[in-house]
Design a protein around this motif. Structure first.
Motif, PDB file in Angstrom:
ATOM      1  N   THR A 147     120.772  15.532 -41.573  1.00 16.58           N
ATOM      2  CA  THR A 147     119.325  15.354 -41.578  1.00 16.58           C
ATOM      3  C   THR A 147     119.054  13.860 -41.700  1.00 16.58           C
ATOM      4  OG1 THR A 147     119.124  17.455 -42.711  1.00 16.58           O
ATOM      5  CG2 THR A 147     117.174  16.044 -42.692  1.00 16.58           C
ATOM      6  N   VAL A 148     118.390  13.317 -40.704  1.00 13.87           N
ATOM      7  CA  VAL A 148     118.083  11.887 -40.725  1.00 13.87           C
ATOM      8  C   VAL A 148     116.609  11.710 -41.064  1.00 13.87           C
ATOM      9  CG1 VAL A 148     118.180   9.712 -39.438  1.00 13.87           C
ATOM     10  CG2 VAL A 148     119.807  11.547 -38.902  1.00 13.87           C
ATOM     11  N   LYS A 149     116.349  11.115 -42.250  1.00 12.19           N
ATOM     12  CA  LYS A 149     114.965  10.891 -42.682  1.00 12.19           C
ATOM     13  C   LYS A 149     114.632   9.426 -42.444  1.00 12.19           C
ATOM     14  CE  LYS A 149     113.801  14.127 -46.373  1.00 12.19           C
ATOM     15  NZ  LYS A 149     114.972  14.984 -46.561  1.00 12.19           N
ATOM     16  N   ASN A 150     113.561   9.198 -41.715  1.00 14.12           N
ATOM     17  CA  ASN A 150     113.135   7.827 -41.462  1.00 14.12           C
ATOM     18  C   ASN A 150     112.047   7.446 -42.470  1.00 14.12           C
ATOM     19  OD1 ASN A 150     112.405   5.356 -40.482  1.00 14.12           O
ATOM     20  ND2 ASN A 150     111.918   6.037 -38.414  1.00 14.12           N
ATOM     21  N   VAL A 197     113.798   9.253 -33.810  1.00 18.60           N
ATOM     22  CA  VAL A 197     113.204   9.640 -35.087  1.00 18.60           C
ATOM     23  C   VAL A 197     111.896   8.875 -35.218  1.00 18.60           C
ATOM     24  CG1 VAL A 197     113.789  10.116 -37.488  1.00 18.60           C
ATOM     25  CG2 VAL A 197     115.523   9.176 -35.960  1.00 18.60           C
ATOM     26  N   ALA A 198     110.805   9.597 -35.296  1.00 15.31           N
ATOM     27  CA  ALA A 198     109.505   8.933 -35.409  1.00 15.31           C
ATOM     28  C   ALA A 198     109.388   8.235 -36.764  1.00 15.31           C
ATOM     29  CB  ALA A 198     108.392   9.955 -35.249  1.00 15.31           C
ATOM     30  N   GLY A 199     108.450   7.296 -36.872  1.00 12.21           N
ATOM     31  CA  GLY A 199     108.189   6.648 -38.150  1.00 12.21           C
ATOM     32  C   GLY A 199     107.809   7.696 -39.183  1.00 12.21           C
ATOM     33  N   ASN A 200     108.415   7.626 -40.361  1.00 12.04           N
ATOM     34  CA  ASN A 200     108.200   8.607 -41.429  1.00 12.04           C
ATOM     35  C   ASN A 200     108.505  10.041 -40.987  1.00 12.04           C
ATOM     36  OD1 ASN A 200     107.334   6.651 -43.314  1.00 12.04           O
ATOM     37  ND2 ASN A 200     105.322   6.620 -42.335  1.00 12.04           N
ATOM     38  N   GLY A 201     109.349  10.174 -39.984  1.00  7.76           N
ATOM     39  CA  GLY A 201     109.690  11.521 -39.513  1.00  7.76           C
ATOM     40  C   GLY A 201     111.124  11.859 -39.888  1.00  7.76           C
ATOM     41  N   GLU A 202     111.551  13.048 -39.509  1.00  7.09           N
ATOM     42  CA  GLU A 202     112.966  13.373 -39.714  1.00  7.09           C
ATOM     43  C   GLU A 202     113.490  14.224 -38.576  1.00  7.09           C
ATOM     44  OE1 GLU A 202     113.868  17.118 -42.422  1.00  7.09           O
ATOM     45  OE2 GLU A 202     112.840  15.566 -43.568  1.00  7.09           O
ATOM     46  N   ILE A 203     114.780  14.126 -38.340  1.00  5.19           N
ATOM     47  CA  ILE A 203     115.424  14.924 -37.309  1.00  5.19           C
ATOM     48  C   ILE A 203     116.697  15.541 -37.865  1.00  5.19           C
ATOM     49  CG2 ILE A 203     114.610  13.664 -35.269  1.00  5.19           C
ATOM     50  CD1 ILE A 203     117.443  12.281 -35.302  1.00  5.19           C
ATOM     51  N   THR A 204     117.182  16.538 -37.157  1.00  2.00           N
ATOM     52  CA  THR A 204     118.474  17.115 -37.502  1.00  2.00           C
ATOM     53  C   THR A 204     119.435  16.840 -36.356  1.00  2.00           C
ATOM     54  OG1 THR A 204     117.321  18.882 -38.642  1.00  2.00           O
ATOM     55  CG2 THR A 204     119.656  19.232 -38.204  1.00  2.00           C
ATOM     56  N   VAL A 205     120.563  16.274 -36.697  1.00  8.03           N
ATOM     57  CA  VAL A 205     121.594  16.018 -35.698  1.00  8.03           C
ATOM     58  C   VAL A 205     122.715  17.021 -35.933  1.00  8.03           C
ATOM     59  CG1 VAL A 205     123.308  14.360 -34.877  1.00  8.03           C
ATOM     60  CG2 VAL A 205     121.036  13.568 -35.556  1.00  8.03           C
ATOM     61  N   ARG A 206     122.973  17.844 -34.932  1.00  2.95           N
ATOM     62  CA  ARG A 206     124.028  18.845 -35.072  1.00  2.95           C
ATOM     63  C   ARG A 206     125.303  18.365 -34.409  1.00  2.95           C
ATOM     64  NH1 ARG A 206     119.532  21.702 -34.509  1.00  2.95           N
ATOM     65  NH2 ARG A 206     119.079  23.261 -36.103  1.00  2.95           N
ATOM     66  N   LEU A 207     126.388  18.503 -35.110  1.00  5.56           N
ATOM     67  CA  LEU A 207     127.676  18.070 -34.554  1.00  5.56           C
ATOM     68  C   LEU A 207     128.657  19.217 -34.580  1.00  5.56           C
ATOM     69  CD1 LEU A 207     127.866  14.716 -36.550  1.00  5.56           C
ATOM     70  CD2 LEU A 207     127.108  14.985 -34.201  1.00  5.56           C
TER      71      LEU A 207
END
Lengths: 278, 110
Positions: B52-55, B74-84
């Motif tokens: 989980t990448v929190k910006n 990843v948007a400003g103040n947003g978060e994404i999930t990177v699946r590996l």
């Protein structure tokens, strides 16, 4: 500043090349230009919208929204390019023949201009949303605004120069051969986009088969370099493709080539009646 | 054909959106002042990973890794999930494309 220029330039190369190729394809067809530039404008507008909703998009579909969106956009572009090639194979002769009046060719080609305009719009949409985000980031942070912004705009200008160079490079090809060259280019472009599309689906774990890396040439020619990016767009070069990406690439190449062959009217045959492709 | 595959994929994604693998190694990563925190993540080999990448910055960033084949905004103040997928042991570098000079990190798989 230079950093910003390079980042933006790297993003816009792809769209720039696509626009240049499409302009060359539609050269001499009066009435095509408004479609193409309309496509650029629509793509830019869409890019702004995507940038604004970037966060919502990445949260969508259990965090897979971004990948699905990218894969979908790429897939539509592939279909449009394939359709254009098939359509041109059918009607190319009358368009290319020197007897056809330019005006008539334009009317006949109008349908395929729409397809190409969509391709241009999608290319600008995909690349543009990242550029928009990047430039917005510069503005929002006020880091060292002016210089960075100048760099970003410089990158955009360079992208436009790529478009122009591609176009002028292609139109030096004699008209008789230009058609064959652009047909081949569009086929390669489509195959590359199809491989990219699958790459996004694999990134999101939606497609899990054959995700092993087939080769790694990132040390020799990284696809993040400018030249790598150019090849990436033109022939779909990737420095670490997965097995499935290579399979999809070859399948798309073969699929479009075969479909184009089948669509071409038989040589010297009496005029056959063709159903409109709709 | 590709269109059909995409439709299938979307259907599959919608169907599977509720189910997340329980065997995933969950990792957290933040971006602050264009730097990754922590700059080094550790995970076990052979297990799927979700980062989980929190910006925390107001500015957008693009999480990018050639080694991991990921490229995600990843948007400003947003978060994404990177699946590996399950990885082999090794060091996998990642970066924030918009601030490559400061946003650098690596995933150590052992």
């Amino acid at each position: 500043m230079l950093g910003a220029l390079i980042i933006v330039f790297r993003e816009v190369i792809e769209a720039g090349l696509v626009i240049g190729i499409v302009l060359a394809v539609t050269r001499g067809a009066r009435g095509a230009r408004p479609f193409i530039f309309g496509g650029v404008a629509a793509g830019a507008l869409g890019a702004g919208v995507v940038a604004v909703f970037a966060d919502a998009l990445s949260q969508a579909v259990a965090g897979r929204g971004q990948e699905l969106f990218n894969a979908g956009v790429l897939a539509v572009a592939v279909v449009m390019l394939a359709w254009h090639n098939i359509w041109m194979a059918r009607h190319g002769r009358e368009l290319a023949s020197e007897l056809a009046a330019v005006g008539r060719a334009a009317v006949a080609g109008e349908k395929s201009f729409v397809a190409l305009a969509v391709v241009v719009a999608l290319a600008v949409l995909r690349e543009g949303s990242e550029v928009a985000l990047f430039l917005y980031g510069i503005l929002a942070s006020g880091e060292t605004g002016a210089a960075l912004l100048l760099g970003g705009l410089g990158g955009l200008a360079l992208g436009a120069a790529v478009s122009a160079l591609t176009y002028f490079g292609l139109v030096t090809i004699p008209a008789r051969h230009l058609f064959a060259v652009t047909t081949a280019m569009i086929t390669l472009l489509a195959a590359g986009l199809a491989a990219q599309s699958i790459g996004f689906l694999q990134q999101a774990w939606i497609v899990t088969a054959l995700s092993e890396t087939l080769w790694d040439t990132s040390a020799i020619l990284p696809d993040s370099s400018v030249f790598g990016r150019v090849l990436h767009t033109l022939i779909g070069y990737t420095d670490q493709p997965t097995q499935l990406q290579v399979i999809v690439y070859v399948a798309t190449l073969a699929g479009i080539a075969i479909a184009t062959k089948l669509a071409a009217p038989p040589p010297r045959a009496p005029k056959t009646v063709q159903a409109p492709a709709e | 054909m590709t269109r059909f595959r995409t439709l299938l994929a979307i259907a599959a994604a919608l169907a599977g959106s509720a189910a997340t693998a329980s065997s995933e190694t969950a990792l957290e990563l933040s971006i602050k002042d264009h730097r990754f925190e922590p700059a080094s993540l550790t995970a076990r080999a052979g297990e799927p990973i979700a980062i989980t990448v929190k910006n925390l910055d107001a500015t957008p960033e693009e999480f990018e890794s050639k080694a991991l084949k990921v490229e995600k905004v990843v948007a400003g103040n947003g978060e994404i999930t990177v699946r590996l997928r399950p990885l082999k042991p090794g060091r996998y570098a990642f970066a924030g494309e918009y601030h490559e000079d400061t946003a650098k990190g690596e995933l150590v798989v052992e």
